[in-house]
Scaffold this motif. Structure first.
Motif, PDB file in Angstrom:
ATOM      1  N   GLN A 290       0.834  -1.213   0.000  1.00 34.11           N
ATOM      2  CA  GLN A 290       0.000   0.000   0.000  1.00 34.11           C
ATOM      3  C   GLN A 290       0.865   1.259   0.000  1.00 34.11           C
ATOM      4  O   GLN A 290       0.622   2.197  -0.785  1.00 34.11           O
ATOM      5  CB  GLN A 290      -0.894  -0.026   1.239  1.00 34.11           C
ATOM      6  CG  GLN A 290      -1.718   1.243   1.443  1.00 34.11           C
ATOM      7  CD  GLN A 290      -2.507   1.188   2.733  1.00 34.11           C
ATOM      8  OE1 GLN A 290      -3.222   0.220   2.987  1.00 34.11           O
ATOM      9  NE2 GLN A 290      -2.378   2.216   3.569  1.00 34.11           N
ATOM     10  N   HIS A 291       1.868   1.299   0.854  1.00 33.92           N
ATOM     11  CA  HIS A 291       2.705   2.495   0.954  1.00 33.92           C
ATOM     12  C   HIS A 291       3.676   2.613  -0.225  1.00 33.92           C
ATOM     13  O   HIS A 291       4.099   3.718  -0.548  1.00 33.92           O
ATOM     14  CB  HIS A 291       3.446   2.504   2.286  1.00 33.92           C
ATOM     15  CG  HIS A 291       2.557   2.843   3.444  1.00 33.92           C
ATOM     16  ND1 HIS A 291       2.099   4.118   3.661  1.00 33.92           N
ATOM     17  CD2 HIS A 291       2.013   2.068   4.415  1.00 33.92           C
ATOM     18  CE1 HIS A 291       1.321   4.125   4.726  1.00 33.92           C
ATOM     19  NE2 HIS A 291       1.260   2.890   5.206  1.00 33.92           N
ATOM     20  N   TRP A 292       4.027   1.486  -0.832  1.00 34.13           N
ATOM     21  CA  TRP A 292       4.856   1.566  -2.039  1.00 34.13           C
ATOM     22  C   TRP A 292       4.090   2.311  -3.132  1.00 34.13           C
ATOM     23  O   TRP A 292       4.640   3.191  -3.803  1.00 34.13           O
ATOM     24  CB  TRP A 292       5.237   0.176  -2.539  1.00 34.13           C
ATOM     25  CG  TRP A 292       6.089   0.233  -3.774  1.00 34.13           C
ATOM     26  CD1 TRP A 292       5.671   0.374  -5.064  1.00 34.13           C
ATOM     27  CD2 TRP A 292       7.510   0.219  -3.829  1.00 34.13           C
ATOM     28  NE1 TRP A 292       6.732   0.432  -5.929  1.00 34.13           N
ATOM     29  CE2 TRP A 292       7.871   0.337  -5.195  1.00 34.13           C
ATOM     30  CE3 TRP A 292       8.501   0.104  -2.862  1.00 34.13           C
ATOM     31  CZ2 TRP A 292       9.206   0.338  -5.606  1.00 34.13           C
ATOM     32  CZ3 TRP A 292       9.826   0.105  -3.286  1.00 34.13           C
ATOM     33  CH2 TRP A 292      10.159   0.231  -4.637  1.00 34.13           C
ATOM     34  N   ALA A 293       2.839   1.954  -3.316  1.00 33.56           N
ATOM     35  CA  ALA A 293       2.025   2.614  -4.348  1.00 33.56           C
ATOM     36  C   ALA A 293       1.953   4.116  -4.095  1.00 33.56           C
ATOM     37  O   ALA A 293       2.087   4.933  -5.014  1.00 33.56           O
ATOM     38  CB  ALA A 293       0.634   2.011  -4.376  1.00 33.56           C
ATOM     39  N   ALA A 294       1.778   4.508  -2.821  1.00 29.32           N
ATOM     40  CA  ALA A 294       1.687   5.939  -2.501  1.00 29.32           C
ATOM     41  C   ALA A 294       3.026   6.632  -2.691  1.00 29.32           C
ATOM     42  O   ALA A 294       3.089   7.746  -3.211  1.00 29.32           O
ATOM     43  CB  ALA A 294       1.214   6.095  -1.053  1.00 29.32           C
TER      44      ALA A 294
END
Length: 302
Positions: A290-294
């Motif tokens: 999730q945080h990689w995408a952001a």
């Protein structure tokens, strides 16, 4: 070897002398000397050479010390875990990560995980991909997080958390800084910071630049992209690094340029195939994705 013998042997190895070990252990020097002689007789190996009044450890002693240190770290982990149990913490998540993902990605995921699971104990260690693999296989960490992963060990389960772009970074005053996109042949004409052929990042860079005539041989080797960015920002060389590191570095002295022919890299959260992830581990992998995408979406605005 019993614990007392191990304790004395470690003290002598660390102090480098019988007198120094005696001071640390608060015993007499003859007592230390007698125990070391007894240990050598029992093991039937020479642990120390005594020349010119100085004590020198043998290769056998150094090999034994490495094994003892490894076992001692395991004991330390047991003690830490016992202390956690005393405070009601029954689950631990050990994360080993390379620096690129440790700068932004892992801390964000850890902070959110702790909010959801406040009693979970988390430890984070910075390591290279090779070290992460070794730690996973030895059971010394639960999750390994690394970018530029190309080949996986068959005993490790990879979880793809994202992909990004390789960028070329340099000082703002570098001749290539005025260009909007860079070809590999442009880069080959300048000093390129190396990551070493023993690292996954280094192998990617070597594969891109090759060994063509006219290519300058690297004279600066680093292990982490953040360090390469700092060297380049201070005025020496250029480097091929991940966009995640560039996004976190944020220094006006450093400029980043995309490659004319884009090069992608992959990042994974890795776990041992023999030890299924805990609930905390599974949630950590989800949060990393999730945080990689952001993070990559923000990095794309560079």
């Amino acid at each position: 070897m019993n614990l007392r013998q191990i304790e004395v042997f470690r003290a002598v190895m660390r102090a480098g002398s019988l007198s120094g070990a005696a001071d640390v252990l608060h015993v007499s020097q003859p007592a230390v000397s007698r125990l070391i002689r007894y240990l050598e007789q029992k093991l039937q190996i020479v642990l120390f050479e005594r020349t010119g009044g100085r004590l020198h450890s043998t290769p056998e002693a150094r090999a034994l010390m490495r094994e003892i240190d490894s076992a001692w770290r395991s004991i330390d982990r047991v003690q830490v875990y016992a202390e956690q149990l005393r405070h009601g913490v029954t689950d631990t998540l050990r994360i080993s990560t390379n620096l690129s993902t440790a700068l932004e990605l892992v801390p964000r995921a850890v902070a959110e995980l702790k909010t959801a699971m406040p009693r979970l104990h988390i430890s984070i260690e910075i390591a290279t991909h090779t070290q992460i693999t070794d730690q996973l296989l030895a059971g010394e960490c639960d999750i390994g997080v690394a970018a530029f992963v190309q080949n996986q060990h068959p005993a490790i389960t990879p979880h793809l958390i994202g992909e990004g772009d390789v960028l070329c970074v340099m000082a703002a005053r570098h001749p290539l800084a005025s260009r909007k996109r860079l070809k590999l042949e442009d880069i080959r004409a300048y000093d390129v910071i190396s990551f070493g052929m023993e690292t996954q990042h280094g192998k990617v860079v070597e594969g891109l630049l090759g060994d063509e005539a006219g290519l300058r041989k690297p004279t600066v080797d680093v292990r982490y992209a953040y360090v390469a960015c700092s060297v380049a920002a201070n005025g020496w060389g250029i480097a091929l690094v991940d966009d995640l590191t560039v996004f976190k570095y944020r220094d006006p002295a450093l400029v980043a340029r995309p490659l004319a022919k884009p090069v992608r890299y992959s990042a994974y959260a890795m776990a041992s195939a023999e030890r299924p992830l805990s609930a905390g581990g599974r949630e950590m992998v989800r949060l990393l994705k999730q945080h990689w995408a952001a993070a990559t979406l923000a990095a794309a605005g560079l």
